[in-house]
Every structure is written in structure tokens, then in C-alpha cells.
Scaffold this motif. Structure first.
Motif, PDB file in Angstrom:
ATOM      1  N   VAL A 181       1.102  12.482  -2.084  1.00 48.62           N
ATOM      2  CA  VAL A 181       2.555  12.585  -2.077  1.00 48.62           C
ATOM      3  C   VAL A 181       3.014  11.598  -1.011  1.00 48.62           C
ATOM      4  CG1 VAL A 181       4.553  14.039  -1.628  1.00 48.62           C
ATOM      5  CG2 VAL A 181       2.583  14.978  -2.840  1.00 48.62           C
ATOM      6  N   LEU A 182       3.785  10.626  -1.430  1.00 53.86           N
ATOM      7  CA  LEU A 182       4.191   9.513  -0.579  1.00 53.86           C
ATOM      8  C   LEU A 182       5.659   9.638  -0.222  1.00 53.86           C
ATOM      9  CD1 LEU A 182       3.459   6.611   0.522  1.00 53.86           C
ATOM     10  CD2 LEU A 182       4.269   5.763  -1.680  1.00 53.86           C
ATOM     11  N   ARG A 183       5.966   9.499   1.046  1.00 51.09           N
ATOM     12  CA  ARG A 183       7.354   9.495   1.501  1.00 51.09           C
ATOM     13  C   ARG A 183       7.702   8.048   1.821  1.00 51.09           C
ATOM     14  NH1 ARG A 183      10.570  13.685   4.564  1.00 51.09           N
ATOM     15  NH2 ARG A 183       8.935  14.964   3.717  1.00 51.09           N
ATOM     16  N   ALA A 184       8.815   7.579   1.255  1.00 51.51           N
ATOM     17  CA  ALA A 184       9.224   6.190   1.466  1.00 51.51           C
ATOM     18  C   ALA A 184      10.736   6.122   1.610  1.00 51.51           C
ATOM     19  CB  ALA A 184       8.784   5.319   0.288  1.00 51.51           C
ATOM     20  N   PRO A 185      11.228   5.178   2.403  1.00 45.73           N
ATOM     21  CA  PRO A 185      12.677   5.003   2.481  1.00 45.73           C
ATOM     22  C   PRO A 185      13.199   4.441   1.156  1.00 45.73           C
ATOM     23  CG  PRO A 185      11.547   3.311   3.748  1.00 45.73           C
ATOM     24  CD  PRO A 185      10.505   4.253   3.255  1.00 45.73           C
ATOM     25  N   ALA A 205      12.866   0.848   0.338  1.00 42.66           N
ATOM     26  CA  ALA A 205      11.582   0.268  -0.070  1.00 42.66           C
ATOM     27  C   ALA A 205      11.489   0.103  -1.580  1.00 42.66           C
ATOM     28  CB  ALA A 205      10.425   1.126   0.433  1.00 42.66           C
ATOM     29  N   ILE A 206      12.474   0.657  -2.309  1.00 42.69           N
ATOM     30  CA  ILE A 206      12.471   0.558  -3.773  1.00 42.69           C
ATOM     31  C   ILE A 206      13.297  -0.650  -4.187  1.00 42.69           C
ATOM     32  CG2 ILE A 206      13.089   1.686  -5.944  1.00 42.69           C
ATOM     33  CD1 ILE A 206      12.891   4.368  -4.451  1.00 42.69           C
ATOM     34  N   SER A 207      12.672  -1.516  -4.978  1.00 42.73           N
ATOM     35  CA  SER A 207      13.401  -2.670  -5.492  1.00 42.73           C
ATOM     36  C   SER A 207      13.352  -2.655  -7.016  1.00 42.73           C
ATOM     37  CB  SER A 207      12.810  -3.978  -4.945  1.00 42.73           C
ATOM     38  OG  SER A 207      11.447  -4.076  -5.285  1.00 42.73           O
ATOM     39  N   ALA A 208      14.265  -3.370  -7.616  1.00 43.50           N
ATOM     40  CA  ALA A 208      14.306  -3.462  -9.072  1.00 43.50           C
ATOM     41  C   ALA A 208      13.039  -4.150  -9.563  1.00 43.50           C
ATOM     42  CB  ALA A 208      15.534  -4.259  -9.509  1.00 43.50           C
ATOM     43  N   PRO A 209      12.602  -3.822 -10.775  1.00 42.14           N
ATOM     44  CA  PRO A 209      11.420  -4.508 -11.289  1.00 42.14           C
ATOM     45  C   PRO A 209      11.705  -5.994 -11.464  1.00 42.14           C
ATOM     46  CG  PRO A 209      12.274  -2.922 -12.894  1.00 42.14           C
ATOM     47  CD  PRO A 209      13.132  -2.838 -11.687  1.00 42.14           C
ATOM     48  N   PRO A 210      10.701  -6.839 -11.266  1.00 40.75           N
ATOM     49  CA  PRO A 210      10.909  -8.278 -11.431  1.00 40.75           C
ATOM     50  C   PRO A 210      11.362  -8.617 -12.848  1.00 40.75           C
ATOM     51  CG  PRO A 210       8.758  -7.821 -10.463  1.00 40.75           C
ATOM     52  CD  PRO A 210       9.348  -6.511 -10.867  1.00 40.75           C
ATOM     53  N   ALA A 211      12.144  -9.667 -12.965  1.00 37.94           N
ATOM     54  CA  ALA A 211      12.692 -10.071 -14.263  1.00 37.94           C
ATOM     55  C   ALA A 211      11.603 -10.447 -15.257  1.00 37.94           C
ATOM     56  CB  ALA A 211      13.654 -11.247 -14.079  1.00 37.94           C
ATOM     57  N   TYR A 212      10.446 -10.883 -14.773  1.00 37.04           N
ATOM     58  CA  TYR A 212       9.404 -11.331 -15.688  1.00 37.04           C
ATOM     59  C   TYR A 212       8.631 -10.187 -16.332  1.00 37.04           C
ATOM     60  CZ  TYR A 212       6.383 -10.613 -11.651  1.00 37.04           C
ATOM     61  OH  TYR A 212       5.743 -10.065 -10.577  1.00 37.04           O
ATOM     62  N   ILE A 213       8.890  -8.938 -15.924  1.00 39.14           N
ATOM     63  CA  ILE A 213       8.257  -7.811 -16.619  1.00 39.14           C
ATOM     64  C   ILE A 213       8.988  -7.649 -17.937  1.00 39.14           C
ATOM     65  CG2 ILE A 213       7.843  -5.332 -16.625  1.00 39.14           C
ATOM     66  CD1 ILE A 213       7.493  -5.417 -13.663  1.00 39.14           C
ATOM     67  N   LYS A 214       8.268  -7.867 -18.991  1.00 38.65           N
ATOM     68  CA  LYS A 214       8.866  -7.830 -20.330  1.00 38.65           C
ATOM     69  C   LYS A 214       8.143  -6.812 -21.201  1.00 38.65           C
ATOM     70  CE  LYS A 214      11.302 -11.826 -19.982  1.00 38.65           C
ATOM     71  NZ  LYS A 214      12.527 -11.665 -19.327  1.00 38.65           N
ATOM     72  N   GLY A 215       8.677  -6.597 -22.378  1.00 33.66           N
ATOM     73  CA  GLY A 215       8.010  -5.770 -23.371  1.00 33.66           C
ATOM     74  C   GLY A 215       8.027  -4.297 -23.032  1.00 33.66           C
ATOM     75  N   LEU A 216       7.025  -3.604 -23.564  1.00 31.15           N
ATOM     76  CA  LEU A 216       6.963  -2.152 -23.416  1.00 31.15           C
ATOM     77  C   LEU A 216       6.892  -1.705 -21.968  1.00 31.15           C
ATOM     78  CD1 LEU A 216       4.524  -1.065 -26.260  1.00 31.15           C
ATOM     79  CD2 LEU A 216       6.970  -0.643 -26.107  1.00 31.15           C
ATOM     80  N   GLY A 257      11.398   0.989 -10.969  1.00 27.12           N
ATOM     81  CA  GLY A 257      11.429   0.142  -9.790  1.00 27.12           C
ATOM     82  C   GLY A 257      10.046  -0.046  -9.221  1.00 27.12           C
ATOM     83  N   ILE A 258       9.978  -0.819  -8.151  1.00 28.99           N
ATOM     84  CA  ILE A 258       8.733  -1.070  -7.444  1.00 28.99           C
ATOM     85  C   ILE A 258       8.930  -0.618  -5.998  1.00 28.99           C
ATOM     86  CG2 ILE A 258       7.051  -2.812  -6.716  1.00 28.99           C
ATOM     87  CD1 ILE A 258       7.223  -2.650  -9.739  1.00 28.99           C
ATOM     88  N   VAL A 259       8.002   0.186  -5.505  1.00 25.80           N
ATOM     89  CA  VAL A 259       8.052   0.639  -4.121  1.00 25.80           C
ATOM     90  C   VAL A 259       7.084  -0.233  -3.322  1.00 25.80           C
ATOM     91  CG1 VAL A 259       7.668   2.566  -2.541  1.00 25.80           C
ATOM     92  CG2 VAL A 259       8.558   3.007  -4.843  1.00 25.80           C
ATOM     93  N   ARG A 260       7.619  -0.896  -2.303  1.00 21.23           N
ATOM     94  CA  ARG A 260       6.796  -1.710  -1.405  1.00 21.23           C
ATOM     95  C   ARG A 260       6.739  -0.989  -0.071  1.00 21.23           C
ATOM     96  NH1 ARG A 260       9.793  -7.272  -1.690  1.00 21.23           N
ATOM     97  NH2 ARG A 260      11.483  -5.798  -1.536  1.00 21.23           N
ATOM     98  N   LEU A 261       5.510  -0.593   0.306  1.00 17.72           N
ATOM     99  CA  LEU A 261       5.358   0.174   1.537  1.00 17.72           C
ATOM    100  C   LEU A 261       3.978  -0.068   2.124  1.00 17.72           C
ATOM    101  CD1 LEU A 261       6.845   2.325   3.291  1.00 17.72           C
ATOM    102  CD2 LEU A 261       5.624   4.038   1.968  1.00 17.72           C
ATOM    103  N   GLU A 262       3.961  -0.524   3.355  1.00 17.01           N
ATOM    104  CA  GLU A 262       2.715  -0.715   4.094  1.00 17.01           C
ATOM    105  C   GLU A 262       1.682  -1.502   3.308  1.00 17.01           C
ATOM    106  OE1 GLU A 262       1.576   3.249   5.163  1.00 17.01           O
ATOM    107  OE2 GLU A 262       3.407   3.583   6.303  1.00 17.01           O
ATOM    108  N   GLY A 263       2.096  -2.600   2.719  1.00 20.29           N
ATOM    109  CA  GLY A 263       1.171  -3.461   1.990  1.00 20.29           C
ATOM    110  C   GLY A 263       0.802  -2.964   0.604  1.00 20.29           C
TER     111      GLY A 263
END
Length: 170
Positions: A103-107, A110-121, A128-134
Motif C-alpha cells: 500500500v503506497l502513499r503518494a502526494p 506525484a500523479i501525472s497524465a499518461p504520456p501522449a504516445y500511449i496508444k491503443g488498448l 495516470g502515472i505515479v512517479r515516486l522515489e525513482g
């Protein structure tokens, strides 16, 4: 002063898990319980990613294998395999994952929108994408795990309640 600012940042709590070697997360409030892998009862004519149904304390719960859903080629059931029971359309739904990590706690920052190049299904499932501590954790949009057509197919097989239709709880 620095700690005061950090405390003021809204936090999210995620249950994180692995599917096909990648780390995914769901909001902790959508997760009801995590079960060890156990055999499920197959359902004839269900979509390929539907593993079957499971009896959880008297309730019949449809089980979707996220590894099949995400088209992971090589997967096996082992001691780490789990079924994550989530809230879906007012009912329980089981999600088969390779393992549950924490169970991860994140601010929220730390959540960003998915990159535009993610396509398809894949783009359909990603909130979103959570970036935290590498680490990068793919935040899933549970409401999009099943398309409208798939929900209808599961309803016809009586695996998902009609109330789980898109927009039903909104």
C-alpha cells in the motif's frame, strides 16, 4: 516549515501490484480485500480474459485475469498470484495479478497524465502515472477495465450486474 508544507499536500493511497513485470496501482478505497490464488469455476462462452467465478462468503464474484486482459504472453499461477477484490458497479469483481507489492502513499502532485504516445488498448486503462522515489506506477482506471460491449457480454452471461453499465453510478 518544510514539513508543514509537505503535510498540506493531499495524499493518495494506492494498492500496488505487478502484472507482467510492470507495477500498477488502484486507489485503496476501491479495494475490498486481497485473496491468495484459488481455483475458480470457469464460465462457458465468457470472454478469454474472464477466468470464471469465485464464491466469496456466499457471493458469486466474476474474476478477470489482468494478465490476459493486458495481453501478457507468459504467466503462471504460483504462490505470489493474488485475486484483488474491488468495487465495480456496486458489486465485487476479482482481478488476478502476479503479486501484490504494497500500500503506497503518494502526494497527488506525484500523479501525472499518461504520456501522449500511449496508444491503443493500454491507454484506455491508464488514469495516470505515479512517479515516486525513482519508481513509476501505472495508475489504472477501474471503470475502463471493461468496455461497454464487454460489460454487456458479461451481463448476458450474468457475471456482472446491469448496474455496472457505464454511467450507471454517476
Amino acid at each position: 516549515m518544510r514539513n508543514v508544507r509537505q503535510a498540506a499536500v493531499p495524499q493518495v493511497q494506492l494498492v500496488t501490484f505487478k502484472v507482467g513485470g510492470e507495477e500498477f496501482g488502484l486507489d485503496v478505497f476501491t479495494v475490498h480485500e486481497i485473496l491468495r490464488w484459488q481455483g475458480v469455476t470457469p464460465v462457458p462462452r465468457a470472454p478469454a480474459f474472464v477466468e470464471g467465478v469465485l464464491d466469496v462468503r456466499g457471493a458469486v464474484v466474476p474474476v478477470i485475469d489482468l494478465r490476459r486482459r493486458f495481453e501478457v504472453r507468459d504467466f503462471a499461477y504460483n504462490e505470489e498470484t493474488r485475486i484483488v477484490l474491488v468495487e465495480f458497479g456496486g458489486e465485487r469483481l476479482g482481478l488476478v495479478v502476479d503479486s501484490v507489492t504494497e500500500v503506497l502513499r503518494a502526494p497527488e502532485t506525484a500523479i501525472s497524465a499518461p504520456p501522449a504516445y500511449i496508444k491503443g488498448l493500454a491507454a484506455e486503462f491508464v488514469r495516470g502515472i505515479v512517479r515516486l522515489e525513482g519508481r513509476l506506477v501505472i495508475l489504472l482506471d477501474l471503470d475502463r477495465i471493461l468496455s461497454s460491449e464487454e460489460r454487456i457480454a458479461l451481463e448476458d452471461a450474468e457475471l456482472v450486474p446491469a448496474s455496472a453499465e457505464p454511467g450507471a453510478g454517476e
